[in-house]
Scaffold this motif. Structure first.
Motif, short mmCIF file in Angstrom:
data_model
loop_
_atom_site.label_atom_id
_atom_site.label_comp_id
_atom_site.label_asym_id
_atom_site.label_seq_id
_atom_site.Cartn_x
_atom_site.Cartn_y
_atom_site.Cartn_z
N LYS A 302 66.40 -22.36 65.44
CA LYS A 302 65.37 -22.93 64.55
C LYS A 302 65.75 -24.32 63.99
N ALA A 305 64.78 -26.95 66.35
CA ALA A 305 63.44 -26.93 66.92
C ALA A 305 62.59 -28.06 66.34
N ASN A 306 63.01 -29.27 66.63
CA ASN A 306 62.25 -30.47 66.28
C ASN A 306 62.72 -31.54 67.27
N LYS A 348 60.79 -18.09 71.92
CA LYS A 348 59.58 -18.88 71.63
C LYS A 348 59.30 -18.94 70.13
N TYR A 351 59.59 -22.01 68.00
CA TYR A 351 58.52 -23.03 67.96
C TYR A 351 57.60 -22.85 66.75
N LYS A 352 57.70 -21.71 66.07
CA LYS A 352 56.79 -21.46 64.94
C LYS A 352 57.10 -22.40 63.79
N CYS A 355 53.52 -23.78 68.37
CA CYS A 355 53.48 -22.91 69.55
C CYS A 355 53.86 -23.80 70.74
N LEU A 356 53.70 -23.30 71.95
CA LEU A 356 54.00 -24.16 73.09
C LEU A 356 52.97 -23.95 74.19
N TRP A 387 60.48 -30.06 75.37
CA TRP A 387 61.81 -29.64 74.92
C TRP A 387 62.62 -29.05 76.08
N ASP A 413 58.02 -27.46 78.91
CA ASP A 413 57.65 -26.72 77.70
C ASP A 413 57.32 -27.73 76.62
N PRO A 415 55.94 -28.62 72.94
CA PRO A 415 55.66 -28.04 71.63
C PRO A 415 54.31 -28.54 71.11
N TYR A 417 51.58 -28.39 67.57
CA TYR A 417 51.28 -28.02 66.18
C TYR A 417 49.80 -28.29 65.95
#
Ligand SMILES: Cc1cc2nc3c(=O)[nH]c(=O)nc-3n(C[C@H](O)[C@H](O)[C@H](O)COP(=O)(O)OP(=O)(O)OC[C@H]3O[C@@H](n4cnc5c(N)ncnc54)[C@H](O)[C@@H]3O)c2cc1C
Length: 494
Positions: A302, A305-306, A348, A351-352, A355-356, A387, A413, A415, A417
């Motif tokens: 997490k 995840a950016n 996955k 990604y919250k 989503c992807l 990503w 993949d 990402p 938002y």
């Protein structure tokens, strides 16, 4: 806000055929695309027998509803969703019906997964000839998408190893198909994204293996031209080839990555095959480095995840592979090599709250390096950098709705938002154009963004006309539908 809103069902002419009657509300469930980018409220039925499937078809007909078939729900987009209608979930029909350890032929119900199959057969020295990057895929769902593995250029898609299947048509008829028997239907239902009938029994030819281990070589590649050149050079000497691409690299490093190449061991190369072929010696580890339980590993992802975090992770992975990993040779179990993506369950969720989508395109070999470089450049210019990028070699096949080409695929993949959704769609539209210009193709299992014009452009009018004709013969009332089929092929229901 979650992106996973219920998709309203468009009221097509076929829905108006019969009055729509209410179904039991306790059957209503929220069903999500695997990429979490869309969802639907549907009436879910999970029969455990063929008769149960037939009853669901009858129920749908008598209630003016449509049926969407669903396996393990591992398609990234809307292929196994249909709002306000029936979701026929086949996961309880997962029995192994017949197994011959001498010939390697296995007959299963459609809900049996790739994981069920290899666990059942490996002790006898057999492995599924084609596996996807996750083992949590049902054979019915895998056949409906005609899945490919890291050996696609060598052995083709799963459909080339399916010897026979029973297809329950919405008309109630059960048709047994093989490459010789009802061959039109055989080559169209495999890859036919659940539109022509429901697979209720499938026979698959497995591959003989003489060890539970593969010999795996790892090496780095510096850009797209380099990775294509390395793949071409190694295609004859390996059984599997897969590339990982650092999508953040730019300039002369655009498309740099790592390649893992594996080969089966010949008889005698493994001194203890009876041991390495045991299921226990294949299973993926429960913990990371013996400490972190698998179930919480996605939480460790997490903080990264950016865009900044993923740039760092991709750089670190490449740098480690480029130095210590270069030309490293190891022996690895089949499961560990094949199902890398299963190491971290529910990865996955990192990604919250976004989503992807996965964007996978298939490009002829001569165009591949240029087209993928253009794709990544476009992603970077639009500030939407994938990503994860996965690179594979493919070959052409005979299946009507095939996604494959004699060339390469790159699965990205991406990402997404709520505030980037429109930009991602705009990006996908431009990527589609690059793919069409290069003579490329797309894959329904991964798709979320195609439109009917793009589908028509790569499949061709004649192919779609042949599919529509079969659809009308097998399913004259248009009982089988999905959000994807409505999005891409409105002519199926005219
Ligand atoms: C992490 C991950 C890695 C992946 N790696 C790969 C890969 O390497 N290669 C690859 O090719 N794909 C890959 N995929 C995609 C996946 O293999 C496909 O989407 C596959 O179809 C999923 O099977 P499923 O059982 O989940 O089917 P679902 O996603 O539930 O359904 C897929 C389609 O099959 C239809 N269907 C389901 N059951 C039946 C049936 N009994 N009869 C007729 N139609 C049916 C559905 O209507 C739908 O159109 C990957 C997916 C994930 C999540």
């Amino acid at each position: 806000m979650s992106l996973s809103e219920t998709t309203p069902a468009p009221q097509t002419s076929c829905l108006a055929d019969r009055p729509i009657k209410p179904l039991p509300s306790d059957r209503l469930e929220r069903i999500e695309a695997w990429g979490m980018n869309t969802a639907a409220l549907a009436y879910v039925f999970r029969p455990s027998t063929l008769e149960g499937v037939q009853e669901v078809f009858a129920l749908a007909r008598s209630h003016g509803r449509k049926v969407c078939l669903r396996g393990m729900g591992r398609s990234y987009g809307d292929a196994a969703l249909l709002a306000e209608n029936i979701c026929l979930d086949l996961t309880r029909m997962n029995r192994i019906l017949d197994w011959n350890p001498h010939t390697g032929r296995i007959t299963v119900e459609p809900g049996a997964t790739i994981g069920d199959i290899w666990r059942y057969a490996i002790g006898d020295g057999w492995w599924p000839p084609v596996v996807s990057g996750t083992m949590y895929v049902s054979l019915g769902g895998g056949a409906a998408m005609n899945i490919h593995g890291k050996n696609n250029w060598k052995v083709g898609p799963i459909g080339e190893h399916i010897l026979e299947f029973d297809l329950l048509l919405p008309t109630g008829e059960i048709v047994t198909c093989s490459s010789e028997r009802h061959s039109d239907l055989f080559y169209a239902a495999i890859g036919g994204f659940g539109m022509l009938g429901c697979f209720t029994r499938l026979t698959l030819q497995l591959k003989r293996v003489y060890s539970g281990l593969l010999e795996v070589d790892a090496f780095s590649t510096q850009n797209f031209e380099d990775i294509v050149e390395q793949f071409e050079r190694r295609m004859d000497s390996y059984d599997y080839l897969v590339g990982w691409i650092d999508c953040f690299a730019t300039g002369r490093h655009l498309g740099r990555g790592l390649v893992h190449a594996a080969r089966y061991l010949a008889p005698g190369e493994d001194p203890i095959p009876a041991q390495t072929l045991r299921v226990e010696n294949q299973e993926l580890p429960d913990t990371l480095m013996g400490i972190i339980p698998k179930s919480v590993m996605w939480r460790c992802m997490k903080p990264f995840a950016n865009n900044l975090g993923m740039r760092l992770v991709n750089w670190a992975r490449f740098t480690a592979g480029n130095t210590i990993g270069n030309h490293k040779r190891v022996r690895q179990s089949h499961a560990a090599f094949a199902f890398l993506l299963d190491y971290v369950p529910n990865w996955k969720w990192a990604y919250k709250p976004g989503c992807l989508i996965q964007y996978q395109s298939f490009i002829p070999a001569e165009q591949a390096a240029r087209c993928f470089a253009d794709q990544l450049t476009l992603c970077q210019q639009m500030g939407i950098v994938p990503w994860l990028g996965v690179f594979k070699r493919h070959r052409r096949d005979r299946f009507l709705m095939t996604h494959s080409v004699d060339g390469y695929s790159l699965a990205l993949d991406i990402p997404m938002y709520p505030h980037t959704r429109a930009r991602v769609w705009a990006l996908a539209k431009q990527l589609n154009q690059l793919v069409l210009e290069a003579g490329g193709r797309f894959y329904f299992a991964k798709d979320s963004t195609l439109d009917p014009d793009t589908a028509r452009a790569y499949l061709g009018e004649e192919t779609i006309a042949r599919f529509v004709k079969l659809k009308r013969e097998c399913d004259p009332e248009g009982l089988l539908q999905s959000a994807l089929s409505r999005r891409l092929f409105p002519t199926l229901y005219e």
